[in-house]
Design a protein around this motif. Structure first.
Motif, PDB file in Angstrom:
ATOM      1  N   ILE A 262      43.686   0.604 -56.082  1.00 34.17           N
ATOM      2  CA  ILE A 262      43.755  -0.029 -55.213  1.00 34.17           C
ATOM      3  C   ILE A 262      41.790   1.222 -54.452  1.00 34.17           C
ATOM      4  O   ILE A 262      41.990   2.090 -54.664  1.00 34.17           O
ATOM      5  N   LEU A 263      40.995   0.432 -54.696  1.00 37.37           N
ATOM      6  CA  LEU A 263      39.507   1.339 -54.701  1.00 37.37           C
ATOM      7  C   LEU A 263      39.485   1.430 -53.134  1.00 37.37           C
ATOM      8  O   LEU A 263      39.271   0.785 -51.604  1.00 37.37           O
ATOM      9  N   CYS A 264      38.628   3.047 -53.031  1.00 39.97           N
ATOM     10  CA  CYS A 264      38.553   3.388 -52.865  1.00 39.97           C
ATOM     11  C   CYS A 264      36.946   3.752 -52.587  1.00 39.97           C
ATOM     12  O   CYS A 264      36.189   4.387 -53.116  1.00 39.97           O
ATOM     13  N   ASN A 265      36.144   3.019 -51.440  1.00 40.68           N
ATOM     14  CA  ASN A 265      34.863   3.344 -51.201  1.00 40.68           C
ATOM     15  C   ASN A 265      34.538   3.340 -49.656  1.00 40.68           C
ATOM     16  O   ASN A 265      34.712   2.787 -49.082  1.00 40.68           O
ATOM     17  N   GLY A 266      33.481   5.098 -49.780  1.00 39.91           N
ATOM     18  CA  GLY A 266      32.934   5.096 -48.716  1.00 39.91           C
ATOM     19  C   GLY A 266      31.412   5.266 -48.355  1.00 39.91           C
ATOM     20  O   GLY A 266      30.533   5.540 -47.432  1.00 39.91           O
ATOM     21  N   VAL A 267      30.911   3.819 -48.885  1.00 37.84           N
ATOM     22  CA  VAL A 267      28.856   3.793 -48.986  1.00 37.84           C
ATOM     23  C   VAL A 267      29.280   2.113 -48.721  1.00 37.84           C
ATOM     24  O   VAL A 267      30.302   1.430 -48.708  1.00 37.84           O
ATOM     25  N   ILE A 268      28.052   2.134 -47.621  1.00 43.33           N
ATOM     26  CA  ILE A 268      27.660   0.724 -46.931  1.00 43.33           C
ATOM     27  C   ILE A 268      26.340   0.650 -47.753  1.00 43.33           C
ATOM     28  O   ILE A 268      25.963   1.680 -47.567  1.00 43.33           O
ATOM     29  N   ASN A 269      26.131  -0.803 -48.314  1.00 40.18           N
ATOM     30  CA  ASN A 269      24.700  -0.987 -48.723  1.00 40.18           C
ATOM     31  C   ASN A 269      24.362  -0.109 -49.479  1.00 40.18           C
ATOM     32  O   ASN A 269      23.468   0.095 -49.489  1.00 40.18           O
ATOM     33  N   ASN A 270      25.098   0.216 -50.327  1.00 43.52           N
ATOM     34  CA  ASN A 270      24.675   1.632 -51.151  1.00 43.52           C
ATOM     35  C   ASN A 270      23.756   3.027 -50.344  1.00 43.52           C
ATOM     36  O   ASN A 270      23.265   3.669 -51.316  1.00 43.52           O
ATOM     37  N   SER A 271      24.078   2.926 -49.507  1.00 46.96           N
ATOM     38  CA  SER A 271      23.050   3.965 -48.671  1.00 46.96           C
ATOM     39  C   SER A 271      23.688   4.692 -47.838  1.00 46.96           C
ATOM     40  O   SER A 271      23.312   5.734 -47.472  1.00 46.96           O
ATOM     41  N   PHE A 272      23.572   4.141 -47.261  1.00 49.08           N
ATOM     42  CA  PHE A 272      24.988   4.757 -45.778  1.00 49.08           C
ATOM     43  C   PHE A 272      26.050   5.157 -46.252  1.00 49.08           C
ATOM     44  O   PHE A 272      26.947   4.733 -46.426  1.00 49.08           O
ATOM     45  N   ASP A 273      26.266   6.139 -46.013  1.00 45.32           N
ATOM     46  CA  ASP A 273      27.911   7.286 -45.863  1.00 45.32           C
ATOM     47  C   ASP A 273      28.908   7.130 -44.573  1.00 45.32           C
ATOM     48  O   ASP A 273      28.370   6.996 -43.956  1.00 45.32           O
ATOM     49  N   LEU A 274      30.312   6.495 -44.708  1.00 45.62           N
ATOM     50  CA  LEU A 274      30.915   6.215 -43.939  1.00 45.62           C
ATOM     51  C   LEU A 274      31.433   7.631 -42.865  1.00 45.62           C
ATOM     52  O   LEU A 274      31.462   8.830 -44.266  1.00 45.62           O
TER      53      LEU A 274
END
Length: 371
Positions: A262-274
């Protein structure tokens, strides 16, 4: 109580106590202390802890005015529309925003514009990670046409802070407000409308929107072919994403793999962090699901490159257009890894109808499902 039980209990309480009056009060934002007029399940729907199609089956006989069903359908429609017009996401992701006043952007993000309602919504967004749907429309309209800020930055700001952030619904809703989805017919906030549906909660609503609004331009987008069903499994591992965590009737699928990640991804558009709270919420959902799948493990997006270097073929539950898909595609393309996406049958069936306006889509869905 597991996460599915918690989410369903929230839905059941709303159905029992407030569904019958939803059509009457749904547009009112009474403030954070009075949210009984809305369901408060959007954060579960956007991660598919609650599955859109199952919700509709559950309430279609009880929702006499069909207004709540329509709200669920908007999410399905937005997903399908973006799948049909992938170039919209590519344009948004690669957009270079026009000139804007950086000091205005800072004031907007910190809730110091002097517009009472807007500043209150910024605080609620940051502290509670939620906004009423009507307030999201007002917010976006003030951001674009009052503060003259690029809609793309507003869309990313929402995704950073909303627990229910969904790439399709969020991106296309901001485009709708900007007039890009409706033939240059933008949504314009007004003091009178805000006062009515917030029951005069705000005093200083000095929205400076010019009577002549230059509509925002976008290139013309043409529809593309939707994905086709592919047999599975093709690999011995399966990857899931945080925006499709529904595991109902899928244990046979999971058991056909040696490992489910289960992938945990915390980045938006490779530039903005959640934001921290949104990241923690997603992590808590993922951990809950991981505990329910015996052969599962959490995979951090920062470890993805090293992890994928060991594989030439992987299967993945299709996450829909958005940051998760971009992330996995970037790595698999760079490393020449074959990826087989597993789609949900309902999605492929109904996305076919999400090529024009919402109401044509809704009518098709109603006809097929005898609603």
């Amino acid at each position: 109580m597991n996460i599915f039980a918690t989410a369903n209990k929230t839905l059941d309480v709303f159905i029992e106590n407030n569904l019958s009056s939803y059509h009457q009060f749904r547009n009112y934002d009474f403030g954070i202390k009075n949210r009984k007029n809305v369901s408060r399940i959007s954060k579960y729907i956007s991660h598919r802890i609650l599955y859109e199609y199952e919700i509709i089956k559950k309430i279609k006989e009880m929702d006499k005015k069909k207004k709540f069903i329509d709200e669920i359908l908007w999410r399905i429609y937005w997903k399908g529309y973006l799948e049909n017009y992938k170039s919209i996401w590519v344009e948004y992701k690669n957009s270079k925003v026009q000139t804007y006043d950086l000091s205005v952007l800072k004031a907007a993000k910190s809730g110091k514009t002097g517009i009472d309602c807007f500043d209150t919504w910024v605080e609620e967004l940051r502290e509670n990670n939620y906004l009423h749907n009507h307030s999201r429309m007002w917010f976006a309209s003030i951001w674009i046409f009052g503060l003259r800020l690029p809609w793309q930055l507003g869309s990313k700001f929402f995704m950073q802070h909303l627990l229910d952030g969904d790439a399709a619904s969020n991106t296309l809703s901001w485009r709708w407000v900007a007039g890009l989805h409706t033939n240059n017919k933008p949504y314009i906030s007004s003091k009178e409308n805000i006062n009515k549906y917030t029951v005069n909660r705000f005093k200083k609503i000095n929205i400076n929107i010019s009577k002549t609004i230059n509509t925002i331009k976008s290139k013309q987008h043409h529809s593309n072919k939707l994905p086709a069903w592919v047999d599975f499994p093709k690999s011995n591992i399966l990857i899931m994403f945080d925006n499709d965590l529904n595991i109902t009737n899928r244990f046979k699928l999971f058991n056909s793999y040696s490992k489910v990640y289960i992938l945990c991804n915390g980045v938006i558009n490779n530039s903005f962090d959640l934001s921290y709270k949104v990241g923690q919420f997603k992590r808590s959902l993922i951990e809950s699901i991981c505990n329910l799948i015996p052969n599962s493990e959490i995979l951090k997006s920062s470890d993805l490159a090293i992890f994928l270097s060991d594989y030439k073929n992987i299967d993945a539950i299709y996450p829909g257009l958005g940051d998760n898909l971009d992330l996995i595609n970037n790595y698999t393309i760079q490393n020449q890894i074959n990826i087989n996406y597993i789609y949900r049958e309902e999605d492929l069936r109904y996305w076919d109808y999400a090529t024009t306006g919402f109401y044509k889509f809704k009518n098709s869905f109603y006809r097929i499902n005898n609603i």
